[in-house]
Design an enzyme around this catalytic site. Structure first.
Site, PDB file in Angstrom:
ATOM      1  N   HIS A 239      37.436  43.641  42.134  1.00  0.00           N
ATOM      2  CA  HIS A 239      37.607  42.201  41.912  1.00  0.00           C
ATOM      3  C   HIS A 239      37.445  41.773  40.456  1.00  0.00           C
ATOM      4  CE1 HIS A 239      33.243  42.373  41.916  1.00  0.00           C
ATOM      5  NE2 HIS A 239      33.249  41.200  41.318  1.00  0.00           N
TER       6      HIS A 239
HETATM    7  C1  UD1 Z   1      31.818  36.197  40.882  1.00  0.00           C
HETATM    8  C2  UD1 Z   1      30.879  36.644  39.762  1.00  0.00           C
HETATM    9  C3  UD1 Z   1      30.853  38.161  39.708  1.00  0.00           C
HETATM   10  C4  UD1 Z   1      30.501  38.765  41.048  1.00  0.00           C
HETATM   11  C5  UD1 Z   1      31.498  38.232  42.081  1.00  0.00           C
HETATM   12  C6  UD1 Z   1      31.202  38.756  43.469  1.00  0.00           C
HETATM   13  C7  UD1 Z   1      30.794  35.153  37.834  1.00  0.00           C
HETATM   14  C8  UD1 Z   1      31.179  35.018  36.414  1.00  0.00           C
HETATM   15  N1  UD1 Z   1      31.354  36.188  38.480  1.00  0.00           N
HETATM   16  O1  UD1 Z   1      33.123  36.642  40.516  1.00  0.00           O
HETATM   17  O2  UD1 Z   1      29.852  38.557  38.788  1.00  0.00           O
HETATM   18  O3  UD1 Z   1      30.596  40.166  40.972  1.00  0.00           O
HETATM   19  O4  UD1 Z   1      31.397  36.795  42.084  1.00  0.00           O
HETATM   20  O5  UD1 Z   1      32.247  38.427  44.335  1.00  0.00           O
HETATM   21  O6  UD1 Z   1      30.021  34.364  38.332  1.00  0.00           O
HETATM   22  N2  UD1 Z   1      37.626  32.505  45.653  1.00  0.00           N
HETATM   23  C9  UD1 Z   1      37.974  32.131  46.922  1.00  0.00           C
HETATM   24  N3  UD1 Z   1      36.964  31.902  47.803  1.00  0.00           N
HETATM   25  C10 UD1 Z   1      35.655  32.022  47.475  1.00  0.00           C
HETATM   26  C11 UD1 Z   1      35.324  32.391  46.160  1.00  0.00           C
HETATM   27  C12 UD1 Z   1      36.311  32.643  45.268  1.00  0.00           C
HETATM   28  O7  UD1 Z   1      39.144  32.019  47.265  1.00  0.00           O
HETATM   29  O8  UD1 Z   1      34.798  31.800  48.344  1.00  0.00           O
HETATM   30  C13 UD1 Z   1      38.705  32.820  44.686  1.00  0.00           C
HETATM   31  C14 UD1 Z   1      39.117  31.653  43.842  1.00  0.00           C
HETATM   32  O9  UD1 Z   1      40.491  31.748  43.635  1.00  0.00           O
HETATM   33  C15 UD1 Z   1      38.378  31.890  42.540  1.00  0.00           C
HETATM   34  C16 UD1 Z   1      38.344  33.415  42.468  1.00  0.00           C
HETATM   35  O10 UD1 Z   1      38.231  33.831  43.814  1.00  0.00           O
HETATM   36  O11 UD1 Z   1      39.001  31.306  41.440  1.00  0.00           O
HETATM   37  C17 UD1 Z   1      37.186  33.950  41.670  1.00  0.00           C
HETATM   38  O12 UD1 Z   1      35.934  33.407  42.135  1.00  0.00           O
HETATM   39  P1  UD1 Z   1      34.713  33.192  41.092  1.00  0.00           P
HETATM   40  O13 UD1 Z   1      33.502  32.746  41.804  1.00  0.00           O
HETATM   41  O14 UD1 Z   1      35.210  32.357  39.976  1.00  0.00           O
HETATM   42  O15 UD1 Z   1      34.479  34.626  40.494  1.00  0.00           O
HETATM   43  P2  UD1 Z   1      34.413  36.051  41.223  1.00  0.00           P
HETATM   44  O16 UD1 Z   1      35.566  36.856  40.742  1.00  0.00           O
HETATM   45  O17 UD1 Z   1      34.216  35.952  42.694  1.00  0.00           O
END
Ligand code: UD1
Length: 413
Positions: A239
Site C-alpha cells: 500500500h
Molecule cells: C496510512 C498511514 C500508513 C499506514 C497505513 C495503513 C499515514 C501517512 N499513512 O496510509 O503509515 O501504514 O495507513 O493502512 O498516515 N481509503 C479508503 N478507505 C479507508 C482509508 C483509506 O478508501 O478507510 C483510501 C482513500 O482513497 C485514501 C487512501 O486510501 O486517500 C489512503 O489512505 P490514507 O489514510 O491517506 O493513507 P494510507 O495509505 O492508508
C-alpha cells in the site's frame, strides 16, 4: 485520552486499553481510577479498515469520532488538528497517548503540545508553559523508530511526534539509541516493548478458530498428508505510495510476484489505495478475482460508526464465488482487507509474507514466518537482526530470488 486513526493504531492500542482496564479493576478507590476517553480521527473509515478491528479486538466504541476521512497529507493533517483542538479544550485530559507514525499521531500530538488550558485549571500534573498556562502530557508509544528516509511521510510523523512528546515509550533498542542521538533526555525514554505484539500473543489462539483458510480454499480435503492438508501459500500486502503510486515500481513488483506465483498461490489483501491504482494503471490482468471483491467507492465518506449497526462475523469480506470451492491453484488471488483475526490466522500458516507494511515485519518475526519487505530500508531493524525479515527492495529479480529461496528453505530457525 487516547487517539487512534488508522488501521495499524488499533492493534497497538488494544493492549494499552486492556492494561488501563486491569489497572482500574485493581484500584478500589474510584478517585484513583483512570478516566479514559478514546478518540478516533476517522483517517480510516471503511468497515474493513476500521470497524472490523474494533469488533475483533473487542475495543470499546470511540467516545469521540472526528470523521476526517481522506485527503492530501496537508488537508488531512490540518483537518484532524482543527477537529481535535475543541475536543481537547472541552475535556482537558491530563495525558494524551498517541501510537505509531500515521498522520493522526503527529496531528494530535502537535495540537496537545501547544494547547493552552488556561489559568483556571489547577491540576498540578499538567505541563506548565513558560507563560504559566497548562497543557496535557503527550505520551508516544512506539517512539524512536527511524528509517532515515525522509521521503516517507511516516518518518516525518515519527520525528515530529518524538520531538514534542513528554514520554517516549520505545519498542526496540534502536529506538532508545535514535532518541538519545537526537538529544532527547534519557529521563523521558522508557523501553517498554511492543504493544502490537502483546495484542498478537493474546489473540493468537482465538485466531486459529477463524474459517478463513477454508473460505479461501487453502485446505485440500483430499490431501491427507501426515501433518496437514494445508496448501502452501504466500500472503501479499502492498500500500505504500512509493510502491503503488509509481507505475514503473508497481510493475516491477507485480512482475516479480507473477513469477513467484508459478510456485505457490499468493493471497493479496488489497488496500483501498492499491485497488484505485490497479484500476488506474489497468493492472487487473495480474490478478485472479475468484473471490467476491468489494471495491471501495471513490466517493465513500467518513461516517460515524453506528453503535446499533449489526455486528457481522469475521471473514465477511471473503465470499467464495464458487459454491464448492476447489483447492486454490497457483496465481495472485485478490481479496479485500481482512479483519484482525482472519488475517492473523492467514499469516500464521503462510509459507511466506511479502509486504511493504511496518507492522507485518514485526508480526512475522514473532510468528517465525519468512518476511520479504518490498522497501529499501526499515525503521524496525530488530526484525532483520533477530527476526525473519529480509529487505528485498523493488527490483524484480531480487524479489523473485529471495522469495523462492525463503519458500524452498523449509524451516526458519
Ligand atoms: C496510512 C498511514 C500508513 C499506514 C497505513 C495503513 C499515514 C501517512 N499513512 O496510509 O503509515 O501504514 O495507513 O493502512 O498516515 N481509503 C479508503 N478507505 C479507508 C482509508 C483509506 O478508501 O478507510 C483510501 C482513500 O482513497 C485514501 C487512501 O486510501 O486517500 C489512503 O489512505 P490514507 O489514510 O491517506 O493513507 P494510507 O495509505 O492508508
Amino acid at each position: 485520552m487516547s487517539v487512534v486513526g488508522a488501521r495499524p493504531n488499533f492493534m497497538k492500542f488494544a493492549s494499552i486499553i486492556d492494561a488501563i482496564n486491569r489497572y482500574n479493576n485493581s484500584v478500589h478507590n474510584s478517585k484513583f481510577r483512570i478516566q479514559h476517553l478514546l478518540v478516533h480521527s476517522g483517517q480510516h473509515y471503511d468497515d474493513s479498515m476500521s470497524e472490523a478491528f474494533f469488533r475483533d479486538l473487542g475495543l470499546p466504541r470511540p467516545d469521540i469520532y472526528l470523521g476526517v476521512g481522506s485527503g492530501t497529507h496537508a488537508a488531512q493533517t490540518a483537518d484532524i488538528m482543527k477537529r481535535f483542538e475543541p475536543v481537547l479544550l472541552e475535556h482537558q485530559p491530563d495525558v494524551i497517548i498517541v501510537v505509531g507514525d500515521v498522520n493522526s499521531t503527529a496531528a494530535c500530538a502537535l495540537v496537545a503540545s501547544k494547547i493552552q488550558h488556561g489559568d483556571s485549571i489547577q491540576n498540578s500534573k499538567l505541563i506548565t508553559h513558560n507563560s504559566g498556562v497548562k497543557r496535557p502530557l503527550v505520551a508516544h508509544v512506539e517512539a524512536g523508530l527511524r528509517s532515515f528516509d525522509r521521503t516517507m511521510p511516516e518518518e516525518i510523523n515519527r520525528i515530529l511526534t518524538d520531538a514534542i512528546s513528554d514520554y517516549l515509550f520505545t519498542s526496540e533498542e534502536s529506538g532508545n539509541q535514535n532518541l538519545l542521538c537526537e538529544g532527547i533526555s534519557r529521563k523521558k525514554i522508557f523501553f517498554v516493548g511492543n504493544t502490537m505484539i502483546d495484542t498478537l500473543l493474546k489473540h493468537r489462539e482465538k485466531a486459529q478458530q477463524s474459517k478463513i483458510l477454508e473460505k479461501l480454499g487453502l485446505i485440500n480435503l483430499e490431501l491427507k498428508t501426515e501433518n496437514s492438508n494445508l496448501i502452501p501459500y504466500g500472503v501479499l500486502t502492498l500500500h505504500r505510495p512509493s510502491n503503488v503510486d509509481n507505475k514503473e515500481t508497481f510493475t516491477n513488483i507485480l512482475e516479480a510476484i507473477k513469477e513467484v506465483t508459478k510456485h505457490l498461490p499468493i493471497i493479496f489483501l488489497a488496500h483501498p489505495r492499491t485497488v484505485n491504482r490497479i484500476k488506474e494503471f489497468g493492472f487487473e490482468n495480474y490478478f485472479d478475482f475468484r473471490f467476491q471483491f468489494l471495491t471501495p467507492s471513490p466517493q465513500s465518506k467518513a461516517v460515524r460508526p453506528n453503535p446499533s449497526s449489526p455486528q457481522p462475523q469475521s471473514s465477511k469480506g471473503v465470499k467464495s464465488l464458487a459454491s464448492n470451492l476447489q483447492p486454490l491453484a497457483c496465481g495472485l488471488h485478490c481479496v479485500e482487507p481482512l479483519g484482525y483475526l482472519d488475517f492473523l490466522c492467514l499469516m500464521s500458516s503462510a509459507k511466506l509474507a511479502i509486504t511493504d507494511s511496518g507492522g507485518i515485519q514485526e508480526e512475522t518475526t514473532i510468528l517465525r514466518i519468512p518476511c520479504m519487505t518490498l522497501r529499501e530500508n526499515t525503521e524496525r531493524p530488530i526484525t532483520t537482526t533477530q527476526g525473519t525479515n529480509v529487505i528485498v527492495g523493488t527490483n524484480t529479480r531480487k524479489i523473485v530470488e529471495e522469495c523462492l529461496s525463503a519458500f524452498h528453505t523449509k524451516k526458519v530457525s
